[in-house]
Design a protein around this motif. Structure first.
Motif, PDB file in Angstrom:
ATOM      1  N   TYR A  95       0.849  -1.187   0.000  1.00  0.00           N
ATOM      2  CA  TYR A  95       0.000   0.000   0.000  1.00  0.00           C
ATOM      3  C   TYR A  95       0.889   1.243   0.000  1.00  0.00           C
ATOM      4  O   TYR A  95       1.800   1.361   0.828  1.00  0.00           O
ATOM      5  CB  TYR A  95      -0.887   0.011   1.249  1.00  0.00           C
ATOM      6  N   LEU A  96       0.638   2.133  -0.934  1.00  0.00           N
ATOM      7  CA  LEU A  96       1.355   3.411  -0.981  1.00  0.00           C
ATOM      8  C   LEU A  96       0.350   4.519  -0.685  1.00  0.00           C
ATOM      9  O   LEU A  96      -0.613   4.713  -1.433  1.00  0.00           O
ATOM     10  CB  LEU A  96       1.992   3.630  -2.353  1.00  0.00           C
ATOM     11  N   MET A  97       0.551   5.206   0.422  1.00  0.00           N
ATOM     12  CA  MET A  97      -0.402   6.229   0.850  1.00  0.00           C
ATOM     13  C   MET A  97      -0.528   7.340  -0.196  1.00  0.00           C
ATOM     14  O   MET A  97       0.469   7.961  -0.568  1.00  0.00           O
ATOM     15  CB  MET A  97       0.046   6.832   2.190  1.00  0.00           C
ATOM     16  N   PRO A  98      -1.734   7.605  -0.700  1.00  0.00           N
ATOM     17  CA  PRO A  98      -1.923   8.701  -1.647  1.00  0.00           C
ATOM     18  C   PRO A  98      -1.650  10.060  -0.988  1.00  0.00           C
ATOM     19  O   PRO A  98      -1.755  10.202   0.227  1.00  0.00           O
ATOM     20  CB  PRO A  98      -3.406   8.581  -2.050  1.00  0.00           C
ATOM     21  N   PHE A  99      -1.311  11.048  -1.802  1.00  0.00           N
ATOM     22  CA  PHE A  99      -0.979  12.359  -1.267  1.00  0.00           C
ATOM     23  C   PHE A  99      -2.145  12.956  -0.480  1.00  0.00           C
ATOM     24  O   PHE A  99      -1.946  13.559   0.582  1.00  0.00           O
ATOM     25  CB  PHE A  99      -0.570  13.302  -2.409  1.00  0.00           C
ATOM     26  N   LYS A 100      -3.358  12.773  -0.969  1.00  0.00           N
ATOM     27  CA  LYS A 100      -4.531  13.325  -0.263  1.00  0.00           C
ATOM     28  C   LYS A 100      -4.644  12.731   1.147  1.00  0.00           C
ATOM     29  O   LYS A 100      -4.987  13.426   2.108  1.00  0.00           O
ATOM     30  CB  LYS A 100      -5.815  13.039  -1.053  1.00  0.00           C
ATOM     31  N   LYS A 101      -4.386  11.438   1.249  1.00  0.00           N
ATOM     32  CA  LYS A 101      -4.428  10.779   2.556  1.00  0.00           C
ATOM     33  C   LYS A 101      -3.287  11.293   3.448  1.00  0.00           C
ATOM     34  O   LYS A 101      -3.453  11.473   4.654  1.00  0.00           O
ATOM     35  CB  LYS A 101      -4.329   9.266   2.382  1.00  0.00           C
TER      36      LYS A 101
ATOM     37  N   LEU B 138       9.734  11.138   2.059  1.00  0.00           N
ATOM     38  CA  LEU B 138       9.585  10.084   3.052  1.00  0.00           C
ATOM     39  C   LEU B 138       8.596   8.967   2.740  1.00  0.00           C
ATOM     40  O   LEU B 138       8.761   7.849   3.221  1.00  0.00           O
ATOM     41  CB  LEU B 138       9.189  10.707   4.402  1.00  0.00           C
ATOM     42  N   VAL B 139       7.544   9.216   1.968  1.00  0.00           N
ATOM     43  CA  VAL B 139       6.473   8.219   1.846  1.00  0.00           C
ATOM     44  C   VAL B 139       6.895   7.045   0.960  1.00  0.00           C
ATOM     45  O   VAL B 139       7.353   7.227  -0.167  1.00  0.00           O
ATOM     46  CB  VAL B 139       5.183   8.867   1.314  1.00  0.00           C
TER      47      VAL B 139
END
Length: 256
Positions: free
Chosen positions: A140-146, A167-168
């Motif tokens: 899972y790659l956290m979306p920018f909005k999240k 960092l993400v």
């Protein structure tokens, strides 16, 4: 606290590079420090993103991560001080409970097993990475909005973008789900070395109310278990003025 070694434990979603400035700060204070990456995350942010969806990382469990940290700690010449953020704050509490630390600091920490996280903002921030509605074999790659909602709320768009780019990284859903299992077990009645729990009023990923419930769960009155709340979001490690929090922790370590 007699130990001169600090091990920094990284949380979910982000690279262990989040500790770079903190390592320098505590090294200047005379500590030996390290911030070991999780299994499957031993690379820079750009490299890890290129691997997404990463089957090797997707296989990593919470037990794998805790065992990885345990093996590193066991090779040290002394019991270290553990400082963990978010999921790393949960690892910190588990390892402290198992007797691997001289003392510990859990910063905006994921709760141990038995403190069920029902807070709405926690669920909005973290449900996608638990993988209940998607394949556990894909990271899972956290979306920018999240990221804007869960980590960097209240910050400028420029600061949010900079933190995201630096960092993400992809995350193992299996590891995240481990936070709901016996891998996250802590015996709250067991005596333990000094533990500092930090929480943030503006944290939407790990709400202050959730951190407070964890603090109240610790029941050994002869053990030091301190709880401090500041006006912070979840990006506490990289906020402007992070040195104030690092200095507070340093002072606390000297006191205990």
């Amino acid at each position: 606290m007699s130990s001169s070694t600090i091990v920094f434990l990284t949380g979910a979603y982000v690279s262990h590079a989040c500790w770079d400035q903190w390592q320098s700060f505590f090294q200047e204070k005379g500590y030996n420090t390290m911030a070991p990456p999780w299994p499957g995350k031993d690379a820079d942010t750009e490299t890890l993103r290129r691997r997404h969806p990463d089957k090797h990382l997707s296989a990593v469990t919470m037990d794998d991560v805790v065992n990885h940290y345990t093996s590193i700690i066991q090779k040290l010449p002394e019991k270290p001080i553990l400082i963990g953020h978010s999921f790393g704050g949960l690892f910190t509490q588990v390892l402290l409970n198992r007797g691997y630390a001289a003392g510990a600091v859990a910063i905006h920490a994921v709760p141990p097993q038995g403190v069920f996280p029902y807070e709405l903002n926690f669920l909005k921030s973290n449900l996608p990475t638990l993988g209940f509605f998607s394949s556990l074999d894909k990271t899972y790659l956290m979306p920018f909005k999240k990221w804007q909602f869960s980590f960097t709320n209240g910050m400028s768009l420029e600061q949010q973008k900079k933190g995201y780019e630096q960092l993400v990284i992809p995350e193992s859903k299996r590891a995240a789900r481990g936070g709901l299992t016996k891998a996250a077990y802590v015996d709250f009645s067991k005596p333990h070395p000094p533990l500092l729990l930090l929480a943030g009023t503006d944290d939407q990923c790990i709400p202050e109310h959730l951190c407070r419930r964890v603090h109240k769960s610790y029941r050994d009155r002869n053990s030091v278990t301190e709880y401090v709340v500041n006006k912070r979001n979840h990006f506490v490690l990289g906020l402007p003025g992070w040195q104030k929090d690092a200095q507070f922790i340093y002072n606390w370590l000297q006191t205990h």
